[in-house]
Each structure stands twice: as C-alpha cells, then as structure tokens.
Design a protein around this motif. Structure first.
Motif, short mmCIF file in Angstrom:
data_model
loop_
_atom_site.label_atom_id
_atom_site.label_comp_id
_atom_site.label_asym_id
_atom_site.label_seq_id
_atom_site.Cartn_x
_atom_site.Cartn_y
_atom_site.Cartn_z
N TYR A 279 0.81 -1.21 0.00
CA TYR A 279 0.00 0.00 0.00
C TYR A 279 0.85 1.27 0.00
O TYR A 279 0.44 2.28 -0.59
CB TYR A 279 -0.95 0.00 1.21
CG TYR A 279 -1.83 -1.22 1.25
CD1 TYR A 279 -2.59 -1.58 0.14
CD2 TYR A 279 -1.91 -2.03 2.38
CE1 TYR A 279 -3.39 -2.71 0.16
CE2 TYR A 279 -2.71 -3.15 2.41
CZ TYR A 279 -3.45 -3.49 1.30
OH TYR A 279 -4.23 -4.61 1.31
N ALA A 280 2.01 1.24 0.64
CA ALA A 280 2.86 2.43 0.65
C ALA A 280 3.36 2.74 -0.76
O ALA A 280 3.34 3.89 -1.21
CB ALA A 280 4.04 2.23 1.61
N ALA A 281 3.82 1.70 -1.47
CA ALA A 281 4.29 1.89 -2.85
C ALA A 281 3.13 2.30 -3.75
O ALA A 281 3.28 3.13 -4.65
CB ALA A 281 4.94 0.61 -3.36
N LYS B 294 2.36 6.05 -3.37
CA LYS B 294 3.32 6.90 -4.08
C LYS B 294 3.03 6.93 -5.58
O LYS B 294 3.16 7.97 -6.23
CB LYS B 294 4.74 6.41 -3.81
CG LYS B 294 5.20 6.59 -2.37
CD LYS B 294 6.61 6.07 -2.16
CE LYS B 294 7.05 6.25 -0.71
NZ LYS B 294 8.41 5.70 -0.48
N CYS B 295 2.67 5.77 -6.13
CA CYS B 295 2.39 5.70 -7.57
C CYS B 295 1.13 6.49 -7.93
O CYS B 295 1.12 7.27 -8.89
CB CYS B 295 2.24 4.25 -8.01
SG CYS B 295 3.76 3.28 -7.91
N PHE B 296 0.06 6.29 -7.17
CA PHE B 296 -1.18 7.01 -7.46
C PHE B 296 -0.99 8.52 -7.29
O PHE B 296 -1.52 9.31 -8.08
CB PHE B 296 -2.30 6.52 -6.55
CG PHE B 296 -2.84 5.17 -6.92
CD1 PHE B 296 -3.29 4.91 -8.20
CD2 PHE B 296 -2.90 4.15 -5.98
CE1 PHE B 296 -3.79 3.66 -8.55
CE2 PHE B 296 -3.40 2.90 -6.32
CZ PHE B 296 -3.84 2.65 -7.61
N LEU B 297 -0.24 8.92 -6.25
CA LEU B 297 -0.03 10.35 -6.01
C LEU B 297 0.85 10.97 -7.09
O LEU B 297 0.82 12.19 -7.28
CB LEU B 297 0.60 10.56 -4.63
CG LEU B 297 -0.25 10.16 -3.42
CD1 LEU B 297 0.53 10.34 -2.14
CD2 LEU B 297 -1.53 10.97 -3.37
N GLY C 218 -5.69 6.12 -4.36
CA GLY C 218 -4.56 6.89 -3.85
C GLY C 218 -4.82 7.45 -2.45
O GLY C 218 -3.95 7.41 -1.58
N ALA C 219 -6.03 7.97 -2.23
CA ALA C 219 -6.36 8.57 -0.93
C ALA C 219 -6.38 7.50 0.17
O ALA C 219 -5.83 7.72 1.27
CB ALA C 219 -7.70 9.28 -1.01
N LEU C 220 -6.99 6.36 -0.09
CA LEU C 220 -7.09 5.31 0.94
C LEU C 220 -5.72 4.72 1.26
O LEU C 220 -5.39 4.47 2.42
CB LEU C 220 -8.04 4.21 0.48
CG LEU C 220 -9.53 4.60 0.39
CD1 LEU C 220 -10.37 3.42 -0.06
CD2 LEU C 220 -10.04 5.12 1.73
N CYS C 221 -4.90 4.47 0.23
CA CYS C 221 -3.56 3.94 0.48
C CYS C 221 -2.69 4.94 1.24
O CYS C 221 -1.90 4.55 2.09
CB CYS C 221 -2.90 3.56 -0.85
SG CYS C 221 -3.61 2.10 -1.65
#
Length: 470
Positions: free
Chosen positions: A224-226, A229-232, A263-266
């Motif tokens: 989820y952390a990675a 970063k990708c979605f953001l 992106g927001a939830l992760c």
C-alpha cells in the motif's frame, strides 16, 4: 425485491461476509458509464453477485453487455447465476440460439485468423506475421481467453521492428495481465516500459499511464505504501489521455475517480500526518483527482486536523460503495483496519491516560462480539500501541517515561557520533602532514590541535557516562 433476492438460492450459498446488503450512495447507471469493455462487464457482474440491492439491475445490464460481445462463456455464467438469483426473470433464460450462432461465428473467425497467420509465416513477412499474431491476441481477449491472448501477444515480440511497436506490445501485455489480475506480471511488464525510446508526445502519454497502472498492481500485491506513491505521482494528463496502443486506459482499466479513491485510501493507511499534508493535500497534481471525490478530501483534512473519529465516520459512510469495487473489496477490511489503527495511535499520543469509555465513544465498533478493550489488547500485543490497560479503573495508560534519561541518552549518542567524526578528520590531517597522498573528499578539513580536541571530547564522554551509570 431486495428481501427476496437476499433469500435466493445464489445468496443463500454465498459467504455472509461477501454479501453487501446496504444500498450504495452511487447511481449504478452513472457509475458504470465510466467504464467500457471487459472491465465494464467485470464490474457489473461483481456488483450483481455481491449487492442484494443492485443485483437485478446490474445483472440485466451485464447480460445485455455480454450479448454485444464475443465472450459466450461469460454470458452462460451470467445467465446461470441470474437463474439462481431471480429465476422468474425473462433474462434468466439462456438464449441458446444466440450462443450457438455466436459460437459458429467465432469458430469461423478463429479459423480465418489462423489461416491468414499461417500464410504470413510461409511468406516470411515479419510485419504481416506480427499483425497476424496481434489480431489473434485481440480475438482471444474479446472471447475472454486471457492466457491464449497473452501467448499470442508475446509471439509478436520477435517480429517488432520499431520502439513504438515494442511499447504498444508491452502495454498490451500490461492490459491483459491486469484483466487476469496477475499483478506480478503487470508490474514486470511496466518496468520494461521505462526503457523505451519514443517520441516526446508518445512518452508523455505513456508516462501518464504507467504510475496509475503500477499503483493498481502494487495495491493488488498489498504494497500500500508503494501504491500510494504511484497514485499520487499520476499526472493530471491521465484524465485527458486518448487511446494508447488502441486501449482507452481511463475507460477500460482505471477511471480518474478510481485513482483518487485508491490513492487517498492507500495514503491514509500508510502515511503520517505530515506526509499526508505534504504529498496529498499540498500536491497540486493529485488535487485534480481529489476534486472528483470531495468526501475523501474532507476525510484527509479531518485526519490532518486530528479529528480522527470524524475522519473514520466519513470513510464508514462510503464503505458500501467501496465493497462493490472489484479491486477494493478484497482488501478494504485490511485498509480500513490500518487507517483505524493509525487514528487510535495518533489520538492517544498527547495523553498520559484515557478512559476506555471515552475511547469506545470516539472509536465505535460495529462488529458483533467486538469491544474496544479487545482491539486495544491486540494493538498492544502486536507492538503498534505503547500503552497498558487498567481494567479496574478502565483506563488506557501510557507507560511512564523518564525525560532526563532520554535526554542524556540522546546527548551521549550525539557526542559519540561527533567524537567519531572528529577523530576521522584528525587522522586525515595527520596523514597529510606526514606527506601521504589522500584522495580529496567532499568534507571540509577540521583545523585545530588533535591532542586538545581529542582530550576534550574524551573527557566529556567519560563524565556523561559516569553521570548516567553507563
């Protein structure tokens, strides 16, 4: 109709934790209009077999969509399941005449494509062979045979002559891997895209697609952390990018709303308040996506304002919607659990003790047989929460901390690090004075007497250690 649907044979045999009984906040027709192709049918089928409230409407739309395509096996599966959900509905009866006719047409089309490919191979024309394998890959994908489609696409690699053809092939492999939910394969193919040499406008389109797809793959692998970063990092141009490799990515894979939600939830599940403020709320690019989901922006703002119970309340209001998302449903419990854990930990940091009744009021638990005490015990046992529970006075107590010991310990560690750095620099000066050749480092040389500095630091360390009992 919902009670009858819930008591149908299909939902009676389905696991209770995989059934969504509450109505969602979205309108199905407006929601599904964001998608096309396989993902549209896949999402309709998932909603129809998960939500008792939208089951009939979703299955009607899914069956109509299936009859417009080539996937006869999916149509048979839809009518079979729908006959258990609503046996009296006319669409629950399988249209065998259509299935038989479509099967004959597909068999004839497959034979034609294979015959053309065989002729191209006999003529040894590389471009024709590539296009023949590509057409077969398109055909198998439309029929729902993803392994055969992937195999056909992979055969075109040796016949690709330009960077554009290799890029389109790799994107196709990513596309099929996502349809299969083969996240490792999708991530592997995405890694190969960054090395392609393309034109400037083609690179811009590709760079808009890669972060969103990589975020989906990372989220599917529970990284989820990675994924956050990708979605953001997904640029706003993804919302306007047209077809790339003959694929409408925003319609056939991920919509802009999906990028905002995932992106927001992760981010909420993996980032602390300062990181969320910097990388989410202050991110001008991602702000364009958050405007599509204002409730998520509100939840993130509440989290950064330390209003944790209000943040969780906003997220709980949309739990039903997310349980009907084909990618979020399998991991939503885990994501929400991590967000809730972070909120509890952050809430408790300023306090030396909090009553359990107050914790239960702030962080309500909806599950049967669950209690705030049990949840806090699990967090303490796993090392997430540094606290103790007083069951007599019903208090959550922070363990006592000796500030003087902490300050002395930090000071000692800093002094030792400083002493080590100074000794290295003094050694360098002595070596240079002895006439030895040394490579020039970026660090500045320390000026002064080695004996005076070394003795001063050594005495300070000995005195500090003695006072702390080390």
């Amino acid at each position: 109709m919902a009670p009858n649907i819930e008591q149908s044979a299909f939902f009676a045999h389905k696991s209770p934790d995989r059934i969504v009984r509450d109505p969602p906040k979205f309108d199905l027709e407006a929601y599904i209009s964001n998608y096309e192709g396989h993902t549209r049918l896949d999402r309709l089928y998932f909603i129809g077999t998960t939500s008792t409230y939208l089951s009939v409407e979703a299955m009607h739309m899914a069956i109509a969509e299936a009859k417009q395509g080539k996937d006869t096996q999916r149509y048979l599966k839809l009518t079979e399941d729908f006959s258990e959900i609503a046996p009296e509905d006319p669409l629950a009866n399988t249209d065998m005449a259509w299935v038989e006719q479509k099967t004959r047409e597909l068999k004839a089309e497959q034979e034609r494509l294979e015959h053309e490919l065989k002729a191209y191979k006999n003529n040894l024309i590389k471009e024709s062979i590539r296009m023949g394998n590509e057409d077969l890959g398109h055909f198998y994908y439309a029929c729902g045979d993803f392994p055969a489609s992937l195999k056909a696409y992979q055969k075109t690699r040796e016949h690709c002559a330009t960077a554009r053809q290799i890029s389109d092939l790799t994107l196709r492999l990513v596309y099929v891997s996502i349809a299969q939910k083969s996240w490792t394969g999708a991530n592997s193919h995405l890694s190969k895209l960054s090395a392609q040499s393309l034109k400037t406008d083609e690179i811009a389109k590709q760079d808009a697609i890669i972060p969103a797809c990589r975020g989906l793959a990372q989220m599917g692998m529970h990284n989820y952390a990675a994924a956050a970063k990708c979605f953001l990092a997904t640029p706003p141009s993804y919302m306007t990018v047209d077809s790339v490799a003959n694929i409408k990515w925003q319609k056939e894979v991920l919509s802009a709303n999906d990028v905002a939600v995932y992106g927001a939830l992760c981010a909420l599940a993996t980032m602390d308040r300062s990181e969320i403020q910097e990388h989410v709320l202050s991110n001008n690019d991602f702000r364009n996506y958050l405007e599509l989901e204002p409730h998520l922006r509100r939840a993130i703002s509440l989290f950064c304002s330390s209003k944790y119970s209000a943040c969780l309340e906003v997220l709980e209001g949309y739990r039903t919607d997310y349980l009907l998302d084909i990618y979020l449903a399998p991991i939503l419990r885990e994501l929400y659990g991590e967000i809730r854990t972070k909120c509890i930990v952050q809430y408790f940091i300023p306090f030396s003790c909090v009553t359990l009744d107050e914790m239960a009021e702030k962080f309500k638990i909806s599950g049967e047989g669950e209690s705030i005490e049990k949840e806090l015990l699990e967090m303490i046992g796993s090392g997430v929460l540094n606290a103790r529970i007083d069951l007599v006075d019903r208090l959550l107590i922070s363990p006592p901390i000796n500030p003087r010991y902490t300050i002395h310990f930090d000071a000692l560690a800093m002094a030792e690090q400083y002493d080590h750095t100074l000794r290295l620099r003094l050694t360098r000066i002595n070596l240079m004075n002895a006439g030895l050749e040394l490579r020039q480092n970026k660090g500045e040389l320390v000026q002064g007497s080695s004996g005076t500095i070394g003795e001063g630091i050594g005495a300070s360390l000995r005195g500090l250690k003695t006072s702390m009992g080390f």
